[in-house]
Design a protein around this motif. Structure first.
Motif, PDB file in Angstrom:
ATOM      1  N   UNK A 158      51.816  46.845  68.862  1.00 51.24           N
ATOM      2  CA  UNK A 158      51.524  46.875  67.429  1.00 51.24           C
ATOM      3  C   UNK A 158      50.020  46.917  67.187  1.00 51.24           C
ATOM      4  N   UNK A 159      49.348  47.957  67.643  1.00 49.70           N
ATOM      5  CA  UNK A 159      47.875  47.994  67.527  1.00 49.70           C
ATOM      6  C   UNK A 159      47.362  48.034  66.096  1.00 49.70           C
ATOM      7  N   UNK A 160      48.205  48.457  65.136  1.00 51.72           N
ATOM      8  CA  UNK A 160      47.762  48.563  63.754  1.00 51.72           C
ATOM      9  C   UNK A 160      48.186  47.370  62.889  1.00 51.72           C
ATOM     10  N   UNK A 161      48.848  46.398  63.504  1.00 52.73           N
ATOM     11  CA  UNK A 161      49.314  45.221  62.771  1.00 52.73           C
ATOM     12  C   UNK A 161      48.434  44.031  63.127  1.00 52.73           C
TER      13      UNK A 161
ATOM     14  N   UNK B 161      56.645  41.778  69.151  1.00 54.00           N
ATOM     15  CA  UNK B 161      55.371  41.456  68.511  1.00 54.00           C
ATOM     16  C   UNK B 161      54.171  41.542  69.445  1.00 54.00           C
ATOM     17  N   UNK B 162      54.349  42.086  70.636  1.00 51.90           N
ATOM     18  CA  UNK B 162      53.205  42.175  71.551  1.00 51.90           C
ATOM     19  C   UNK B 162      52.102  43.040  70.913  1.00 51.90           C
ATOM     20  N   UNK B 163      50.853  42.565  70.947  1.00 53.15           N
ATOM     21  CA  UNK B 163      49.752  43.305  70.302  1.00 53.15           C
ATOM     22  C   UNK B 163      49.601  44.739  70.785  1.00 53.15           C
TER      23      UNK B 163
END
Length: 380
Positions: A39-42, A34-36
């Motif tokens: 996951x740049x689009x989440x 779950x690291x941002x």
């Protein structure tokens, strides 16, 4: 009912007796997922990552974990047992401590193939909140508007969320040059860390607001209206955008998640969109047939009972159940008829019933006759 954050053990997917090693192993797996930066689009990955860091921070600290096991989240709220709201470490700092420094661009490049730290706006986002709401079956079936009261961190009305005293302003942090990250070199290692002065914001306040102490938010009682859709079922989670905790220093607010619990009904049982109920009928109606009234959520309905109806027979009333939450169809109502045997007979009733029994033959009780033919070997 009060709002609450998710249980820390549930967040990491471990039991309450989990060892430090099990907690750490669970955190490593989920933090990478779950690291941002991965996951740049989440838009929700950031909040999940923050939640994981907070849970890990508490469960890996013996004192915090003992306080949490005893008092829950109240241990870290106002008036808690020695811990305040600032008792948690930066989730990105925790990530770096667990995984260690990387080469070149630091831990982010090592894991995700790109440099740089977390997005400042996301890192200052308010926490999501949970509220458990109990409604009755009629409200679940037809929908209802509810107003709830929750105590949560809301935007400071003095500084309007900026965290600065009126007339003051935010200026770029001179320590990190406004980046929110400082990089230290140890030989050929380059370690990126959250700026100790601005705590990753990239800015500092000249004169912090005295009311909120520069955080931009204070504890308030909020009233929120919620529209519960028709057909909602037990355990459904509704999301109310922006009604979670206010962000830090004008950061975006979190969301409020409302979990629905439907009270047990005194007449009906629900299965999906269908309803079930038991309806007592007189012995005479079961034998002779007739018409009875059956309760529904919209009032009474009429049901024709054929002669010779047996106790336990089920009749379907089409469309008298609950509307599907997506509005596609109505469920059905299933009425199970329960034949009520007469009790406390007077002399005349008893005499006539005995006369009736005397003229009845096997053809009047085919189920009984069939049963004893199949069971006759047991009566030898």
């Amino acid at each position: 009912m009060a709002t609450e954050k998710r249980d820390y053990y549930e967040v990491l997917g471990v039991g309450r007796s989990a060892t430090d090693e099990e907690v750490k192993r669970a955190y490593r797996k989920l933090a990478v997922k779950f690291h941002p930066d991965k996951n740049p689009d989440d838009p929700h990955a950031e909040e999940k990552f923050k939640e994981l860091g907070e849970a890990y921070d508490v469960l890996m600290d013996p004192d915090k974990r003992a306080a949490y096991d005893r008092f829950g989240h109240a241990a870290f709220g106002p008036g808690g047992v020695g811990f305040g709201r600032g008792a948690f470490h930066d989730p990105f700092e925790i990530f770096r401590e667990v995984f260690g420094g990387g080469f070149g661009g630091g831990i982010f490049e090592t894991f995700f193939g790109g440099g740089g730290g977390a997005r400042t706006e996301d890192r200052r986002r308010g926490s999501d909140l949970r509220y458990d709401m109990e409604i009755n079956l009629e409200e679940a079936a037809f929908g209802v508007e509810k107003q709830i009261e929750i105590s949560k961190l809301d935007t400071c009305d003095k500084c309007q969320g900026s965290g600065a005293e009126p007339g003051s302003r935010r200026i770029s942090c001179s320590t990190c040059g406004g980046r929110g990250q400082v990089v230290s070199s140890r030989g050929f290692f380059h370690i990126s860390q959250t700026c100790p002065r601005c705590h990753g914001a990239g800015e500092i306040i000249e004169k912090p607001c005295q009311k909120c102490r520069g955080e931009g938010r204070i504890e308030k009682l909020s009233r929120i209206k919620l529209q519960i859709p028709a057909g909602i079922s037990e355990g459904t989670r509704l999301r109310s955008l922006g009604n979670g905790e206010a962000g830090i220093g004008s950061g975006p607010p979190g969301d409020l998640y409302v979990v629905i619990h439907v009270k047990e009904h005194k007449i009906f049982q629900r299965e999906s969109d269908d309803l079930y109920c038991g309806v007592p009928i007189p012995f005479s109606v079961a034998a002779l047939g007739g018409e009875i009234d059956v309760p529904t959520l919209e009032g009474k309905a009429h049901l024709k009972v054929p002669a010779g109806t047996q106790s336990g027979e089920v009749f379907k009333l089409r469309g008298k159940g609950i509307v599907n939450v997506n509005g596609r169809r109505h469920g059905d109502l299933f009425a199970r008829l329960i034949v009520e045997v007469p009790s406390h007979l007077n002399a005349e009733q008893r005499r006539k019933l005995e006369e009736f029994a005397a003229v009845c033959g096997d053809e009047n009780t085919p189920m009984r006759k069939s049963f004893f033919e199949r069971a006759k070997e047991f009566f030898k």
